[in-house]
Design an enzyme around this catalytic site. Structure first.
Site, PDB file in Angstrom:
ATOM      1  N   SER A  71      36.472 -30.176  17.330  1.00 24.11           N
ATOM      2  CA  SER A  71      37.624 -30.579  16.520  1.00 24.11           C
ATOM      3  C   SER A  71      38.197 -31.872  17.067  1.00 24.11           C
ATOM      4  O   SER A  71      38.249 -32.076  18.283  1.00 24.11           O
ATOM      5  CB  SER A  71      38.707 -29.499  16.552  1.00 24.11           C
ATOM      6  OG  SER A  71      39.900 -29.965  15.952  1.00 24.11           O
ATOM      7  N   TYR A  82      43.657 -23.424  20.317  1.00 25.05           N
ATOM      8  CA  TYR A  82      42.477 -23.854  19.558  1.00 25.05           C
ATOM      9  C   TYR A  82      41.836 -25.079  20.204  1.00 25.05           C
ATOM     10  O   TYR A  82      40.611 -25.102  20.443  1.00 25.05           O
ATOM     11  CB  TYR A  82      42.906 -24.157  18.119  1.00 25.05           C
ATOM     12  CG  TYR A  82      41.787 -24.610  17.218  1.00 25.05           C
ATOM     13  CD1 TYR A  82      40.873 -23.699  16.702  1.00 25.05           C
ATOM     14  CD2 TYR A  82      41.661 -25.948  16.857  1.00 25.05           C
ATOM     15  CE1 TYR A  82      39.853 -24.112  15.853  1.00 25.05           C
ATOM     16  CE2 TYR A  82      40.644 -26.367  16.009  1.00 25.05           C
ATOM     17  CZ  TYR A  82      39.742 -25.444  15.513  1.00 25.05           C
ATOM     18  OH  TYR A  82      38.736 -25.856  14.684  1.00 25.05           O
TER      19      TYR A  82
END
Length: 247
Positions: free
Chosen positions: A142, A155
């Protein structure tokens, strides 16, 4: 004389929704046989299989908890039984609960680590053991590892671990002509990103990159497809696929 295989075979985890599903259909349209891996939504996975059939590919839906080593080994067994071998693994399964670090329940943190980081380790371990020479492993990271948005601490931390595993595994597979890369999307219009966000916030995030829009699953699938096939000189890299978003 040894029989040569001609059909390439891909496993796509998280293949029932979002980036994983778009990637599974894209690879199916390019002639891959695809194992569409899902956690709980069998109906969506079967729809993905039908989409792949409709574009001329072959596919099966396989349920697996990516953090369970026995389930992942069984997934690889099932794929080999169906298609004769495995050439590409795209690991797109993940979870993204949002919370400031100070407020996040540690049980939730443990689940994020289990799915996103342990899941990557387990899937990549089987891939390293069982991919045919000349294959490709593509993990999904990400751009949040660079963008550092508040609320994404758990995350982003797991995705930083995914990147570390990716770069090390690329070097450990020396001699087998297997590439290992990570694709790091920016904000992408999937349920994982959109769910729970007010429209005002979505619009503000969409306006940030120079291209002034959210990414679409097909934008990310395009890069994954390249790494799976033609991008043989790209190895041990993190490809930030975010339309120009910057930290």
């Amino acid at each position: 004389m040894t029989e040569q295989h001609t059909e390439r075979v891909a496993i796509v985890t998280g293949g029932s929704r979002g980036i994983g599903r778009e990637t599974a259909v894209r690879l199916g349209s390019e002639g891959y046989a695809v194992a569409v891996v899902y956690s709980g939504n069998r109906g969506e996975a079967e729809l993905a299989v039908k989409e792949i059939d409709a574009v001329g590919g072959r596919a099966i839906a396989v349920q697996a908890d990516v953090a369970d080593e026995a389930a992942v080994a069984a997934l690889f067994d099932r794929t080999e039984e169906a298609f004769g071998g495995i050439d590409v693994v795209v690991h797109a399964a993940g979870v993204m609960p949002l919370s400031p670090l100070a407020d996040l329940d540690l049980a939730v943190f443990d689940e994020v680590v289990r799915t996103n980081l342990r899941g990557t380790f387990v899937v990549d371990q089987q891939a390293a053991r069982r991919l045919r020479d000349g294959g490709a492993i593509i993990n999904i990271s990400s751009s949040l590892t660079k963008l550092a948005r508040p609320g994404y601490g758990a995350y982003a931390a797991t995705k930083g671990g995914v990147e570390a595993l990716t770069l090390i595994l690329a070097r450990e597979l020396r001699g087998r002509n297997i590439t290992v890369n990570a694709v790091a999307p920016g904000p992408t219009a999937t349920a994982l990103f959109l769910d729970g966000k007010p429209q005002e916030l979505i619009d503000r995030i969409a306006a940030e990159p120079p291209l002034e829009r959210l990414g679409q699953p097909e934008d990310i699938a395009e890069v994954i497809s390249f790494l799976a096939g033609r991008g043989r000189w790209i190895n041990g890299q993190v490809i930030y696929t975010n339309g120009g978003s910057a930290a």
